[in-house]
Write a protein that holds these residues in place. Structure first.
Motif, PDB file in Angstrom:
ATOM      1  N   VAL A  74      -1.582   1.575   8.426  1.00 54.99           N
ATOM      2  CA  VAL A  74      -3.015   0.636   8.417  1.00 54.99           C
ATOM      3  C   VAL A  74      -3.483   0.312   9.692  1.00 54.99           C
ATOM      4  CG1 VAL A  74      -4.115  -1.388   7.357  1.00 54.99           C
ATOM      5  CG2 VAL A  74      -2.565  -0.044   5.885  1.00 54.99           C
ATOM      6  N   ASP A  75      -2.861  -0.245  10.378  1.00 50.60           N
ATOM      7  CA  ASP A  75      -2.907  -0.853  11.859  1.00 50.60           C
ATOM      8  C   ASP A  75      -3.664   0.208  12.654  1.00 50.60           C
ATOM      9  OD1 ASP A  75      -2.159  -3.379  11.325  1.00 50.60           O
ATOM     10  OD2 ASP A  75      -0.535  -3.163  12.327  1.00 50.60           O
ATOM     11  N   LYS A  76      -2.915   1.512  12.528  1.00 49.05           N
ATOM     12  CA  LYS A  76      -3.380   2.491  13.407  1.00 49.05           C
ATOM     13  C   LYS A  76      -4.930   3.142  12.956  1.00 49.05           C
ATOM     14  CE  LYS A  76       0.698   4.504  15.426  1.00 49.05           C
ATOM     15  NZ  LYS A  76       1.725   5.649  15.553  1.00 49.05           N
ATOM     16  N   THR A  77      -5.252   3.021  11.737  1.00 51.65           N
ATOM     17  CA  THR A  77      -6.279   3.457  11.053  1.00 51.65           C
ATOM     18  C   THR A  77      -7.556   2.586  11.666  1.00 51.65           C
ATOM     19  OG1 THR A  77      -5.183   4.316   9.112  1.00 51.65           O
ATOM     20  CG2 THR A  77      -7.582   3.722   8.648  1.00 51.65           C
ATOM     21  N   VAL A  78      -7.184   1.323  11.440  1.00 55.94           N
ATOM     22  CA  VAL A  78      -8.253   0.391  12.058  1.00 55.94           C
ATOM     23  C   VAL A  78      -8.626   0.623  13.225  1.00 55.94           C
ATOM     24  CG1 VAL A  78      -8.554  -2.088  12.296  1.00 55.94           C
ATOM     25  CG2 VAL A  78      -7.690  -1.366  10.175  1.00 55.94           C
ATOM     26  N   GLU A  79      -7.314   0.890  14.171  1.00 50.96           N
ATOM     27  CA  GLU A  79      -7.753   0.818  15.666  1.00 50.96           C
ATOM     28  C   GLU A  79      -8.786   2.329  16.084  1.00 50.96           C
ATOM     29  OE1 GLU A  79      -3.955   1.451  17.649  1.00 50.96           O
ATOM     30  OE2 GLU A  79      -3.074  -0.428  16.967  1.00 50.96           O
ATOM     31  N   ALA A  80      -8.248   3.296  14.989  1.00 45.31           N
ATOM     32  CA  ALA A  80      -9.103   4.539  15.096  1.00 45.31           C
ATOM     33  C   ALA A  80     -10.369   4.354  14.687  1.00 45.31           C
ATOM     34  CB  ALA A  80      -8.329   5.524  14.372  1.00 45.31           C
ATOM     35  N   TYR A  81     -10.707   3.661  13.264  1.00 41.61           N
ATOM     36  CA  TYR A  81     -12.006   3.869  12.679  1.00 41.61           C
ATOM     37  C   TYR A  81     -12.629   2.432  12.378  1.00 41.61           C
ATOM     38  CZ  TYR A  81     -10.703   8.702  11.528  1.00 41.61           C
ATOM     39  OH  TYR A  81     -10.407   9.995  11.862  1.00 41.61           O
ATOM     40  N   GLY A  82     -11.853   1.227  12.811  1.00 37.61           N
ATOM     41  CA  GLY A  82     -12.423   0.047  12.657  1.00 37.61           C
ATOM     42  C   GLY A  82     -12.180  -0.595  11.544  1.00 37.61           C
ATOM     43  N   THR A  83     -11.827  -0.208  10.549  1.00 41.48           N
ATOM     44  CA  THR A  83     -11.729  -0.746   9.138  1.00 41.48           C
ATOM     45  C   THR A  83     -11.059   0.296   8.095  1.00 41.48           C
ATOM     46  OG1 THR A  83     -12.694  -2.158   7.439  1.00 41.48           O
ATOM     47  CG2 THR A  83     -13.792   0.137   7.968  1.00 41.48           C
ATOM     48  N   VAL A  84     -10.713  -0.113   6.943  1.00 39.45           N
ATOM     49  CA  VAL A  84     -10.314   0.384   5.704  1.00 39.45           C
ATOM     50  C   VAL A  84     -11.225   0.213   4.910  1.00 39.45           C
ATOM     51  CG1 VAL A  84      -8.339   0.873   4.224  1.00 39.45           C
ATOM     52  CG2 VAL A  84      -8.070   0.531   6.546  1.00 39.45           C
ATOM     53  N   ASN A  85     -11.724   1.306   4.163  1.00 36.27           N
ATOM     54  CA  ASN A  85     -12.527   0.770   2.987  1.00 36.27           C
ATOM     55  C   ASN A  85     -12.027   1.365   1.357  1.00 36.27           C
ATOM     56  OD1 ASN A  85     -14.756   2.218   5.248  1.00 36.27           O
ATOM     57  ND2 ASN A  85     -14.961   0.117   4.439  1.00 36.27           N
ATOM     58  N   VAL A  86     -11.206   2.431   1.760  1.00 37.28           N
ATOM     59  CA  VAL A  86     -10.545   2.869   0.607  1.00 37.28           C
ATOM     60  C   VAL A  86      -8.900   3.320   0.804  1.00 37.28           C
ATOM     61  CG1 VAL A  86     -10.346   4.837  -0.818  1.00 37.28           C
ATOM     62  CG2 VAL A  86     -12.447   4.159  -0.124  1.00 37.28           C
ATOM     63  N   MET A  87      -8.343   2.594   0.073  1.00 34.16           N
ATOM     64  CA  MET A  87      -6.787   2.727   0.114  1.00 34.16           C
ATOM     65  C   MET A  87      -6.032   3.436  -1.164  1.00 34.16           C
ATOM     66  SD  MET A  87      -4.220   2.020   2.207  1.00 34.16           S
ATOM     67  CE  MET A  87      -2.417   2.339   2.056  1.00 34.16           C
ATOM     68  N   TYR A  88      -5.627   4.566  -1.038  1.00 28.17           N
ATOM     69  CA  TYR A  88      -5.316   5.400  -2.033  1.00 28.17           C
ATOM     70  C   TYR A  88      -3.722   5.306  -1.941  1.00 28.17           C
ATOM     71  CZ  TYR A  88      -4.459   9.293  -5.368  1.00 28.17           C
ATOM     72  OH  TYR A  88      -3.941   9.904  -6.198  1.00 28.17           O
ATOM     73  N   ASN A  89      -2.855   4.432  -2.764  1.00 22.95           N
ATOM     74  CA  ASN A  89      -1.325   4.613  -2.655  1.00 22.95           C
ATOM     75  C   ASN A  89      -1.001   5.485  -3.724  1.00 22.95           C
ATOM     76  OD1 ASN A  89      -1.048   1.950  -1.011  1.00 22.95           O
ATOM     77  ND2 ASN A  89      -2.122   1.065  -2.761  1.00 22.95           N
ATOM     78  N   ASN A  90      -0.629   6.678  -2.918  1.00 24.20           N
ATOM     79  CA  ASN A  90      -0.415   7.805  -3.934  1.00 24.20           C
ATOM     80  C   ASN A  90       1.246   8.252  -4.040  1.00 24.20           C
ATOM     81  OD1 ASN A  90      -0.979  10.497  -5.394  1.00 24.20           O
ATOM     82  ND2 ASN A  90      -0.707  11.212  -3.546  1.00 24.20           N
ATOM     83  N   VAL A  91       2.008   7.424  -3.002  1.00 20.15           N
ATOM     84  CA  VAL A  91       3.452   8.048  -2.999  1.00 20.15           C
ATOM     85  C   VAL A  91       4.224   7.771  -4.207  1.00 20.15           C
ATOM     86  CG1 VAL A  91       5.592   7.687  -1.678  1.00 20.15           C
ATOM     87  CG2 VAL A  91       3.499   8.069  -0.349  1.00 20.15           C
ATOM     88  N   GLY A  92       4.966   8.664  -4.305  1.00 17.30           N
ATOM     89  CA  GLY A  92       5.845   8.327  -5.674  1.00 17.30           C
ATOM     90  C   GLY A  92       7.147   9.387  -5.475  1.00 17.30           C
ATOM     91  N   VAL A  93       8.163   8.838  -5.851  1.00 16.53           N
ATOM     92  CA  VAL A  93       9.435   9.546  -5.960  1.00 16.53           C
ATOM     93  C   VAL A  93      10.177   9.800  -7.318  1.00 16.53           C
ATOM     94  CG1 VAL A  93      10.011   9.319  -3.450  1.00 16.53           C
ATOM     95  CG2 VAL A  93      10.991   7.802  -5.182  1.00 16.53           C
ATOM     96  N   THR A  94      10.983  10.608  -7.623  1.00 13.35           N
ATOM     97  CA  THR A  94      11.529  10.824  -8.889  1.00 13.35           C
ATOM     98  C   THR A  94      12.817  11.572  -8.685  1.00 13.35           C
ATOM     99  OG1 THR A  94      11.368  11.408 -11.377  1.00 13.35           O
ATOM    100  CG2 THR A  94      10.329  12.784  -9.785  1.00 13.35           C
TER     101      THR A  94
END
Length: 268
Positions: A74-94
């Protein structure tokens, strides 16, 4: 049509399958996309392919079992693009070998799945929300599962973890809606991701198809288009919901396929 033009989107687990399809669709619809994955090489290939087509994308390493790794993305995304508008939490394990019935399942596997499948969503929300508030709002999307709604003979931990994601989605929507943040989830049924194709025998795929209302299995893009809708302003009055994208597999009385077979035999 640029449905998410100008938006900055993080996709966790974005190197393959549903995450990759979602990242590609959002990038092609105008978003600046961060593809975050433990398989950083795969994420880099995906990002480079999008860039070569004229879209905006970056790859980042993500270990979804670690809070600090999620925060770093998240921090690196904000550094690169200034903000976060969409957060897609998609990780899952089984794990079908360890996640068994309640008596026989491996409790370390229970802890692992709760840690990754639930806490990664918690931390994705926790670290994205402050930036979304500063930006005037945003959209959080979580990958749940139909396993959250229909029990099984195995995968106790997985189904329980995904049920937690469904409820967590409602809590986030309730707590931050007044600050312009929407939070929704997508519950896929069987989707023909590379993992599904490589691990499920043909006979099992046929069993699923037999019980689908539609005459085919879902593809990653079927989830990706739902994610794109939730990321866009087209869904601006939708929050706290879990959208079931499962081809009608769980729609009908479970005896319908057998009833059809019975009726066909009576007509012979």
């Amino acid at each position: 049509m640029k449905r998410v033009e100008g938006k900055v989107a993080i996709v966790t687990g974005g190197a393959s399958g549903i995450g990759l399809a979602s990242a590609q669709l959002m990038a092609k619809e105008g978003a600046k996309v961060v593809i975050a994955d433990f398989n950083v090489e795969g994420a880099e290939v995906a990002a480079q392919e999008l860039v070569s087509q004229g879209f905006e994308a970056k790859a980042m390493f993500l270990d979804a079992s670690k809070e600090e790794s999620i925060k770093e993305v998240v921090d690196k995304t904000v550094e690169a693009y200034g903000t976060v508008n969409v957060m897609y939490n998609n990780v899952g394990v089984t794990n079908l070998k360890k996640d068994l019935d309640i008596v026989n399942m491996d409790m370390d596997e229970w802890d692992r799945q709760m840690n990754v499948n639930v806490k990664s969503v918690v931390f994705g929300c926790r670290y994205a929300i402050p930036h979304m508030i500063k930006a005037g709002g945003g959209s959080i999307i979580n990958t749940a599962s139909m396993s959250a709604f229909a029990s099984d003979s195995v995968r106790t931990a997985y189904g329980s973890s995904k049920a937690a994601v469904v409820q967590l989605t409602k809590y986030v929507a309730t707590q931050y809606g007044k600050q312009g943040i929407r939070c929704n989830a997508v519950a896929p049924g069987l989707i023909l991701t590379p993992a599904a194709k490589n691990n499920l025998p043909e006979a099992m795929l046929h069993m699923f198809e037999k019980h689908n209302a539609l005459a085919y299995h879902g593809e990653p893009e079927d989830i990706g288009y739902t994610v794109l809708f939730l990321a866009s302003d087209e869904s601006k009055f939708l929050t706290g919901q879990t959208i079931e994208v499962e081809g009608g597999h769980y729609l009908a009385n479970p005896t319908v396929p057998e009833m059809r077979e019975f009726a066909a035999k009576q007509q012979q």
